[in-house]
Design an enzyme around this catalytic site. Structure first.
Site, PDB file in Angstrom:
ATOM      1  N   ASP A 252       3.015  -6.551  12.569  1.00 19.17           N
ATOM      2  CA  ASP A 252       2.452  -7.260  11.167  1.00 19.17           C
ATOM      3  C   ASP A 252       3.183  -8.582  11.143  1.00 19.17           C
ATOM      4  OD1 ASP A 252       0.660  -7.302   9.221  1.00 19.17           O
ATOM      5  OD2 ASP A 252       2.068  -6.113   8.123  1.00 19.17           O
TER       6      ASP A 252
ATOM      7  N   GLY B 299       0.803  -1.280   0.132  1.00 18.94           N
ATOM      8  CA  GLY B 299      -0.123   0.050  -0.056  1.00 18.94           C
ATOM      9  C   GLY B 299       0.762   1.068   0.033  1.00 18.94           C
ATOM     10  N   MET B 300       2.011   1.227   0.493  1.00 19.59           N
ATOM     11  CA  MET B 300       2.720   2.415   0.662  1.00 19.59           C
ATOM     12  C   MET B 300       4.107   2.496  -0.313  1.00 19.59           C
ATOM     13  SD  MET B 300       3.090   3.244   4.756  1.00 19.59           S
ATOM     14  CE  MET B 300       4.444   4.635   4.361  1.00 19.59           C
TER      15      MET B 300
ATOM     16  N   VAL C 255       8.873  -2.618  -4.085  1.00 19.87           N
ATOM     17  CA  VAL C 255      10.136  -2.955  -3.852  1.00 19.87           C
ATOM     18  C   VAL C 255      10.967  -3.459  -5.333  1.00 19.87           C
ATOM     19  CG1 VAL C 255      11.581  -4.792  -2.591  1.00 19.87           C
ATOM     20  CG2 VAL C 255       9.421  -3.793  -1.393  1.00 19.87           C
TER      21      VAL C 255
ATOM     22  N   LYS D  52      13.439  -0.138  -1.441  1.00 17.60           N
ATOM     23  CA  LYS D  52      12.009  -0.022  -1.163  1.00 17.60           C
ATOM     24  C   LYS D  52      11.619   1.423  -1.332  1.00 17.60           C
ATOM     25  CE  LYS D  52       8.715  -1.306   2.540  1.00 17.60           C
ATOM     26  NZ  LYS D  52       8.488  -1.996   3.498  1.00 17.60           N
TER      27      LYS D  52
END
Length: 442
Positions: free
Chosen positions: A140, A25-26, A29, A44
């Protein structure tokens, strides 16, 4: 930092981008080559459309700082952070792990052999132990954030929503953050989190590796979040009977609903896993993972032979287990049974020959006949045992009744012909029932 194109090549800083390997989502890579070193790295890069959001940029910076603060063999390393605020470009230069992520591995294989799952779990627990020591909660833990390299290394990745306890929390109270299937009960309700939240998520991950299924799955009655919050998960050994009880107990403790009932120190979790693995795995742990990857066709035998002896790769029993078959039961119980039968026959003949055979003197029963004066003991033994109370045999499990005993302390001896014997001291109180629940095997 600027993203520059040289002829057909695209660079981020001094890193030539080779291929996109993942997207979230952000960030996106890429596999890249860092020049002039010529080493493979992962780049990234924050998505350009998010780079004008100061909160997201701050979160991206904090991820870089968190990874920089936890240099550990089981956590992916960061080499550099590049920022060009005028262009809105931000990127991390990270260690590139050539291998397979755990999500893809589980998709290919379903459940893992329990020793392989335990080794992977041990390595993740070691990473979490160090992160928690550095006051970082990952938040996470899930299969796609665990990499297994072709050399048998295990790396925890993606600290994108990690909480560094030394910084102010950017998450608002009451906000649930994380991946739903791997959330802790605290995450589900948006409560304040500490390291024990990671332990619950780790328990879900380990349960899935061992059983091939997630412990909490949505159905027509409840959502996955409701099940995590309110319902007990199915017992692991019903899903995977070959998992040692000691390992199942580790998973069960991770999955306690109340945080205070889980492991109180992450090091204790790591130590418990270490004991299980050390007791059962007698080759190099990374080598065992390489052998598994080879047996499942993820790397070829020639490549695996650089790290593992050919005799390990050719082990027929290991190949069978890695292909999904159950482990071969040990021969010693059968041999012990034959030996015991032979010994009984020999002694029987000897006694007959000596003319000494006669009825044994019955031991005085320790059981109370007037139950109004008794306390009660229920005995549950897995798999089974002959039960002796104060030296006298009373019964062989399983039996349903509770034993009526006099008030006070009693010596309970449990004997199993194959698994040995264990002795316990129990205190009985008049009018009360106690339970002795014992497992005589792993």
């Amino acid at each position: 930092m600027a993203t520059v194109k040289h002829e057909s090549a695209e660079y981020v800083g001094n890193c030539e981008l080779i291929a996109e390997v993942g997207a979230g989502g952000m960030a996106v890579v890429y596999r890249a080559v860092q020049q002039p070193l010529g080493r493979s790295v992962a780049v990234k890069r924050l998505r350009p459309d998010l780079s004008r959001d100061p909160d997201l940029v701050q979160r991206f910076r904090r991820e870089a700082l968190s990874v920089a603060n936890v240099q550990h063999e089981n956590i992916v390393s960061i080499f550099d952070f590049l920022a060009d605020e005028s262009r809105g470009e931000y990127a991390m230069i990270l260690e590139y792990v050539e291998g397979i992520d755990l999500h893809e591995l589980l998709d290919r294989c379903g459940r893992l052999p329990w020793d392989v799952a335990a080794i992977i779990g041990l390595k993740i627990a070691s990473a979490l132990e160090y992160a928690h020591y550095r006051k970082i909660v990952h938040r996470d833990i899930k299969p796609s954030n665990v990499m297994i390299s072709l050399k048998g290394e295990v790396k925890l990745t993606d600290f994108g929503i990690a909480k560094d306890m030394t910084f102010d929390d950017m998450t608002r109270t009451g906000m649930a953050i994380g991946t739903p299937s791997y959330m802790s009960p605290e995450q589900v309700v948006g409560a304040r989190l500490d390291f024990k939240s990671d332990l619950f998520s780790f328990g879900i991950l380990l349960y899935q590796m061992l059983s091939g299924e997630k412990p909490f799955v949505e159905d027509e009655r409840s959502t996955v979040l409701e099940k995590i919050r309110d319902e007990a998960c199915p017992p692991l050994r019903k899903k995977a009977p070959t998992v040692p009880r000691s390992l199942a107990r580790i998973v069960e403790r991770c999955l306690e609903k109340r945080a205070e009932d889980r492991w109180q120190v992450t090091a204790h979790l790591r130590q418990a896993l270490e004991q299980v693995v050390a007791r059962h795995v007698h080759i190099n742990y990374s080598g065992r993972l390489v052998a598994f990857l080879c047996h499942r066709g993820i790397i070829d035998a020639d490549e695996a032979a650089h790290f593992v002896e050919t005799s390990v790769l050719d082990d027929a029993e290991m190949q069978r287990v890695d292909a999904g078959g159950p482990p071969t039961p040990p021969l010693w119980p059968l041999l012990a049974g034959f030996a015991a039968v032979g010994l009984v026959i020999f002694l029987w003949i000897a006694v007959l020959h000596a003319g000494l055979l006669g009825p044994p003197e019955p031991a005085q029963s320790p059981l109370v006949t007037d139950t109004r004066e008794a306390g009660f003991l229920k005995v549950v033994v897995d798999p089974w045992a002959h039960v002796y109370v104060d030296g006298a045999y009373v019964d062989t499990t399983p039996f349903a009744r509770a034993l009526p005993l006099t008030e006070g302390e009693h010596r309970i001896l449990l004997k199993n012909d194959y698994l040995g014997e264990e002795e316990y001291r129990v205190r009985i109180r008049k009018g009360e029932e106690s339970t002795l629940n014992v497992s005589l095997r792993e």
